[in-house]
Enzyme design. Structure first.
Site, short mmCIF file in Angstrom:
data_model
loop_
_atom_site.label_atom_id
_atom_site.label_comp_id
_atom_site.label_asym_id
_atom_site.label_seq_id
_atom_site.Cartn_x
_atom_site.Cartn_y
_atom_site.Cartn_z
N ASP A 83 0.85 -1.19 0.00
CA ASP A 83 0.00 0.00 0.00
C ASP A 83 0.89 1.24 0.00
OD1 ASP A 83 -2.21 -1.57 0.06
OD2 ASP A 83 -2.66 -1.27 2.19
N ASP B 151 -13.87 -7.32 -5.12
CA ASP B 151 -14.03 -7.53 -3.68
C ASP B 151 -15.45 -8.04 -3.49
OD1 ASP B 151 -11.55 -6.36 -3.32
OD2 ASP B 151 -12.37 -4.38 -2.82
#
Lengths: 196, 251
Positions: B11, B130
């Site tokens: 990230d 997702d």
């Protein structure tokens, strides 16, 4: 000086980055026939559609220049495919250096996914290009078409069947995988080519 | 045979990696290039950099970072986060990304998949899903799994493939962060539905979890973040264990 042939067929930057990582400073990205002819080594990268790449090569007047080169030439991915006799991608005639043809992967096995994408091993290595590289070494592939195995094969890989991972004839070399994305193994192969 | 891939996910916020505390010998764990290089040296097969910046400045910094990653790292990498147009994809391709990953933008505008694929090839387009299982049906979600959409996982994944996606990155929001393993039956059913590779994400807590999703789950690759960042399962250890279980990985 190394000439990287620029014919609007992709990953030039990746190849430049790989040369930089090897400490190579003396290179030029060009589509100028004179510059290409006078280079010590010629790199012909490429990704994407072979018929599009071939059309781009012709549009720059290079389809007659490349086959006449006498210095070491390395085609990468689609660059290799353009050095073959023909390609099923768009059913085109290629430059005809290597006698092998380029065909689409065909497999009835659902586990054999297309495009062939990821790290696969290369074997039956027979060229100074693979000096210091072990049989079974892994390199990175991304492609849906491949050159068949033939007399010019200097490395094979297997994806639902054997195919040419690399080809060689006279001063011409081709690799189907991406040495510029294949970690230390790929860097070594590029270095070997530069030192030919 | 093509090897199963192990993919650490990093990230990035405002140009800096935000996880990765346990690496000995790294001068700056926040340096995305250095951390990526470390993973590459350890045997990572690819890297995913996810931009979690919320600001325009952060996004600009990310593009500059992508150029530095491309220059410094010799394995393929995917970038994701905030890509919502062909122009975004072009900018990241020019910076040197090998693939881009799109998620919510593809749900909002499915045409985007085909637009990017037709310009830059399917190998450049990863569609991330997702999904959350609600009353027995897997719904694609947005906003970190909190907002279910009317897209069902299997039909959406097939649609993405038909529109030109080169890979599907599937995260089970029921399992993400739980470290209880992946829903292998769902992964296997997804693999039977698709002809393109599947990257499994979310839920890995152990080597066994990863081994299971690559075998029973028929996934082509496993992506994880914390188990690598916190040094819980170093990549060389993971790969050695997978080899012991006769799973084809690059050593």
């Amino acid at each position: 000086m190394i000439a990287i042939v620029d014919y609007d067929a992709g990953n030039i930057r990746s190849v430049v980055n790989a040369l930089e990582r090897l400490g190579v400073k003396d290179y030029v990205v060009t589509s100028d026939a004179e510059v290409i002819r006078s280079a010590d080594k010629v790199l012909m990268p490429g990704v994407g559609d072979a018929s599009y790449a071939m059309a781009n090569l012709k549009a720059r007047g290079l389809e007659g220049v490349i086959p006449e080169l006498r210095q070491p030439v390395l085609g990468i991915c689609v660059g290799l495919q353009l050095l073959c006799s023909s390609s099923e991608e768009g059913n085109i005639r290629c430059l005809g250096i290597f006698e092998e043809n380029v065909v689409r992967f065909r497999s009835d096995d659902p586990a054999v996914k297309i495009p062939h994408m990821g790290w696969n091993s290369i074997s039956d290595l027979k060229s100074p290009l693979f000096k210091g590289i072990s049989e079974g070494a892994f390199v990175y592939f991304v492609h849906s078409f491949h050159a068949v195995e033939g007399p010019d094969s200097i490395a094979v890989s297997d994806h639902g069947g054997r195919f040419s991972a690399a080809l060689h004839k006279d001063n011409f070399y081709g690799v189907q995988f991406h040495p510029e994305k294949s970690g230390p193994v790929g860097a070594m192969i590029l270095k070997n080519f530069i030192e030919l | 045979m093509v090897a199963k891939r192990i993919i650490p996910c990093l990230d990035v916020k405002d140009g800096r990696t935000v996880k990765g505390i346990n690496f000995v010998g790294l001068k700056d764990v926040g340096d995305a290039v250095e951390l990526g290089r470390k993973y590459a040296a350890e045997g990572a097969d690819e890297l995913v950099y996810l931009d979690i910046s919320a600001t325009l400045d952060g996004r600009r910094t990310f593009t500059e970072l992508v150029s530095r990653i491309a220059a410094g790292i010799d394995i393929p990498f995917t970038v994701g986060g905030g890509i919502s147009s062909l122009e975004d994809a072009a900018r990241l391709l020019d910076a040197g990304a090998d693939k881009i990953s799109i998620n919510s933008a593809a749900l909002r505008n499915p045409d985007l998949i085909g637009q990017i694929a037709s310009h830059y090839g399917s190998q450049f387009v990863v569609v991330a899903i997702d999904a959350k299982c609600i009353d027995g049906t897997w719904h694609a979600t947005t906003h970190g799994g909190t907002v279910p959409t009317d897209k069902e996982l299997f039909s959406w994944a097939r649609e993405a493939q038909e529109r030109g996606a080169g890979e599907i990155l599937f995260t089970s929001m029921n399992h993400d962060g739980t470290r209880s393993g992946y829903p292998c039956d769902t992964f296997a059913a997804l693999a039977d539905t698709l002809s393109i590779p599947i990257i499994a994400s979310g839920g890995a807590g152990s080597v066994t979890d990863i081994a299971d999703v690559l075998t029973e789950g028929k996934a082509d690759a496993a992506l994880a973040a914390s188990i690598f960042h916190y040094g819980e399962i170093p990549i060389p250890v993971l790969k050695r264990e997978l080899v012991k279980q006769n799973i084809n990985v690059r050593i």
